[in-house]
Design an enzyme around this catalytic site. Structure first.
Site, PDB file in Angstrom:
ATOM      1  N   ARG A   1       4.061   2.575  -2.438  1.00  0.00           N
ATOM      2  CA  ARG A   1       4.126   3.153  -3.780  1.00  0.00           C
ATOM      3  C   ARG A   1       4.499   2.049  -4.753  1.00  0.00           C
ATOM      4  O   ARG A   1       5.292   1.165  -4.432  1.00  0.00           O
ATOM      5  CB  ARG A   1       5.175   4.268  -3.842  1.00  0.00           C
ATOM      6  CG  ARG A   1       4.701   5.605  -3.288  1.00  0.00           C
ATOM      7  CD  ARG A   1       3.631   6.231  -4.189  1.00  0.00           C
ATOM      8  NE  ARG A   1       3.166   7.503  -3.701  1.00  0.00           N
ATOM      9  CZ  ARG A   1       2.074   7.661  -2.928  1.00  0.00           C
ATOM     10  NH1 ARG A   1       1.362   6.631  -2.548  1.00  0.00           N
ATOM     11  NH2 ARG A   1       1.697   8.868  -2.554  1.00  0.00           N
TER      12      ARG A   1
ATOM     13  N   HIS B   1      -5.699   1.962  -5.816  1.00  0.00           N
ATOM     14  CA  HIS B   1      -5.129   3.003  -4.936  1.00  0.00           C
ATOM     15  C   HIS B   1      -6.190   3.585  -3.996  1.00  0.00           C
ATOM     16  O   HIS B   1      -6.494   4.782  -4.041  1.00  0.00           O
ATOM     17  CB  HIS B   1      -4.462   4.111  -5.763  1.00  0.00           C
ATOM     18  CG  HIS B   1      -3.397   4.849  -5.006  1.00  0.00           C
ATOM     19  ND1 HIS B   1      -2.285   5.375  -5.602  1.00  0.00           N
ATOM     20  CD2 HIS B   1      -3.285   5.150  -3.683  1.00  0.00           C
ATOM     21  CE1 HIS B   1      -1.530   5.982  -4.683  1.00  0.00           C
ATOM     22  NE2 HIS B   1      -2.132   5.867  -3.503  1.00  0.00           N
TER      23      HIS B   1
ATOM     24  N   THR C   1       0.852  -1.197   0.000  1.00  0.00           N
ATOM     25  CA  THR C   1       0.000   0.000   0.000  1.00  0.00           C
ATOM     26  C   THR C   1       0.889   1.249   0.000  1.00  0.00           C
ATOM     27  O   THR C   1       0.403   2.339   0.299  1.00  0.00           O
ATOM     28  CB  THR C   1      -0.924   0.050   1.241  1.00  0.00           C
ATOM     29  OG1 THR C   1      -0.118  -0.131   2.414  1.00  0.00           O
ATOM     30  CG2 THR C   1      -2.005  -0.999   1.184  1.00  0.00           C
TER      31      THR C   1
ATOM     32  N   GLY D   1      -6.082   3.312  -0.538  1.00  0.00           N
ATOM     33  CA  GLY D   1      -5.603   3.365   0.853  1.00  0.00           C
ATOM     34  C   GLY D   1      -6.311   4.383   1.739  1.00  0.00           C
ATOM     35  O   GLY D   1      -6.809   4.056   2.810  1.00  0.00           O
TER      36      GLY D   1
ATOM     37  N   GLU E   1       0.709   3.818 -12.514  1.00  0.00           N
ATOM     38  CA  GLU E   1      -0.755   3.726 -12.422  1.00  0.00           C
ATOM     39  C   GLU E   1      -1.414   4.948 -13.074  1.00  0.00           C
ATOM     40  O   GLU E   1      -0.807   6.008 -13.082  1.00  0.00           O
ATOM     41  CB  GLU E   1      -1.192   3.570 -10.954  1.00  0.00           C
ATOM     42  CG  GLU E   1      -0.776   4.716 -10.063  1.00  0.00           C
ATOM     43  CD  GLU E   1      -1.075   4.447  -8.587  1.00  0.00           C
ATOM     44  OE1 GLU E   1      -0.752   3.369  -8.062  1.00  0.00           O
ATOM     45  OE2 GLU E   1      -1.655   5.349  -7.955  1.00  0.00           O
TER      46      GLU E   1
HETATM   47  C1  DGY Z   1      -0.960   9.322  -0.147  1.00  0.00           C
HETATM   48  O1  DGY Z   1      -1.498  10.056   0.678  1.00  0.00           O
HETATM   49  O2  DGY Z   1       0.231   9.386  -0.410  1.00  0.00           O
HETATM   50  C2  DGY Z   1      -1.803   8.291  -0.798  1.00  0.00           C
HETATM   51  O3  DGY Z   1      -1.170   7.447  -1.611  1.00  0.00           O
HETATM   52  C3  DGY Z   1      -3.065   8.887  -1.342  1.00  0.00           C
HETATM   53  O4  DGY Z   1      -3.797   8.973  -0.168  1.00  0.00           O
END
Ligand code: DGY
Length: 323
Positions: free
Chosen positions: A242, A289, A240, A291, A271
Site C-alpha cells: 500500500r 496498481h 506492491t 498487482g 493514488e
Molecule cells: C488488493 O486486493 O488489495 C489490491 O490492492 C487490489 O487487488
C-alpha cells in the site's frame, strides 16, 4: 424469500457481474466511477450488501449513522485499509475480503518490478519511445544482476511467501524476512529463508527490499528517512503493498540524492495522484496498481466475493470474515 439487495461500486469482470445479477438483486455501477462518502451513507441505508474495492474510502465519516440496512461489506480485494472495520463492526456489519486468489499474480508483478528496476527496463523503454536510442554500446544503461542477490521481504503473508518462492527458486536469491509474528520454521525452510527481529536488522543486509505488509495506520510511513538510510547505496525498494507504507517525500529525497539504487512502485499514497517529487525520478519504475490485474485473478476475486455472500446470506460463516 426476496433476494438480498446488493450494490457493486465499480465495474467487475463480466462473468462475475452476470453471476451476481443472477444470484442477487444487484445494482451495478455502469459509470465505473468511485463513490463518495455521501453515496456510501445512502448505500448503507438501503442495500443488504455493499461490494466496494480499494478506490472506495469507507472511513468513519461514511459510517456515522444510527441504523443501517447493510449487513455485509464484501470487499473486492485482499487489502482493506480503506474500510474502517471497527466502525463497521460497531454498526453490526460483517466485513470480508478476497485473500489467496491474487497472491501469485501480485507476487508475479512484484518480481516484474524488481527485474524492471534492476535492469533499467523503464528507462530503456522511455528511451526507445522518445527516439533517443543511438544503438548498442558496452556502457549503455548498465543495470544490476539479480540472480544470487539478497532479497528482504517485509511482511511474510501469502503474497510475501509467493514472492520468496519466485526469487529463491527462480533466481537463486537469498531470502531474509521480517514479519510481525514468528514465521513457522517449515514455512521459512521452503525458501531457506531467515527471519530477523526488525526492519533495522533487515535493511543493511539486502540488495532488494520488497514490501508485502498490510497498509493502514499501523504501518503508515513505516519506510521513512531513517530506514531508507540503512539500505545499501545500490539497493532497490519494491512496493506492491500500500502507498501509505512509504513516506514518499523521504523516498523521493533518497532517489534524488542517490542514497539508494532505485525503487519500483505499484501503489501510491493518495493514488491515482502521483507525488510530484516522484514523477521525474529516473531510477523509479511506476505502475498503476496492477498487482492483481490478470483476468484469472480478477475473476477469482469476484467469485470469492460471491462465495462469501452466499455463505453469509445462507447462514454459514463466510470464510474470509475480517475480525
Ligand atoms: C488488493 O486486493 O488489495 C489490491 O490492492 C487490489 O487487488
Amino acid at each position: 424469500m426476496a433476494k438480498p439487495k446488493i450494490l457493486v461500486t465499480r465495474r467487475w469482470p463480466a462473468a462475475v457481474e452476470a453471476q451476481l445479477s443472477e444470484s442477487f438483486d444487484t445494482v451495478l455501477n455502469g459509470a465505473d466511477t468511485p463513490l463518495g462518502p455521501a453515496d456510501f451513507k445512502a448505500a448503507l441505508a438501503c442495500y443488504d450488501a455493499v461490494l466496494p474495492t480499494v478506490t472506495d474510502a469507507i472511513g468513519a465519516a461514511a459510517m456515522q449513522m444510527e441504523k443501517v440496512q447493510t449487513k455485509i461489506i464484501a470487499n473486492y480485494g485482499v487489502g482493506f485499509s480503506h474500510i474502517d472495520v471497527a466502525a463497521a463492526h460497531g454498526l453490526g456489519i460483517t466485513v470480508t475480503n478476497t485473500p489467496d486468489v491474487l497472491s501469485e499474480c501480485t507476487a508475479d508483478l512484484a518480481m516484474t518490478l524488481l527485474l524492471m528496476v534492476a535492469r533499467r527496463a523503464g528507462e530503456g523503454e522511455r528511451e526507445i519511445r522518445e527516439g533517443r536510442w543511438t544503438g548498442w554500446r558496452p556502457t549503455h544503461l548498465i543495470g544490476t544482476k539479480v540472480s544470487g542477490k539478497t532479497l528482504g521481504i517485509i511482511g511474510f503473508g501469502r503474497i510475501g511467501q509467493e514472492m520468496a518462492r519466485r526469487a529463491h527458486h527462480g533466481f537463486g536469491m537469498k531470502i531474509i524476512v521480517q514479519n510481525r509474528s514468528k514465521v513457522a520454521p517449515d514455512v521459512l525452510a521452503r525458501c531457506n529463508a531467515t527471519q530477523v527481529a526488525d526492519i533495522e536488522t533487515l535493511m543493511p543486509q539486502c540488495d532488494f527490499v520488497s514490501l508485502h505488509c498490510p497498509g493502514g495506520a499501523e504501518n503508515r510511513n513505516m519506510i521513512n528517512t531513517a530506514r531508507l538510510e540503512l539500505m545499501k547505496p545500490d539497493a532497490f525498494l519494491i512496493n506492491t503493498a500500500r502507498g501509505e507504507v512509504i513516506n514518499e517525500l523521504a523516498l523521493s529525497q533518497a532517489l534524488w540524492f542517490g542514497t539508494i539504487g532505485g525503487a519500483a512502485l505499484d501503489v501510491f499514497e493518495g493514488e491515482p495522484r502521483i507525488n510530484p517529487g516522484l514523477r521525474d525520478c529516473d531510477r523509479l519504475v511506476m505502475l498503476p496498481h496492477l498487482g492483481s490485474a490478470t483476468r484469472e485473478s480478477r475473476e477469482a476475486m469476484g467469485f470469492r466475493v460471491i462465495e462469501n455472500l452466499h455463505d453469509f446470506f445462507e447462514g454459514r460463516e463466510p470464510r474470509d470474515r475480517i475480525h
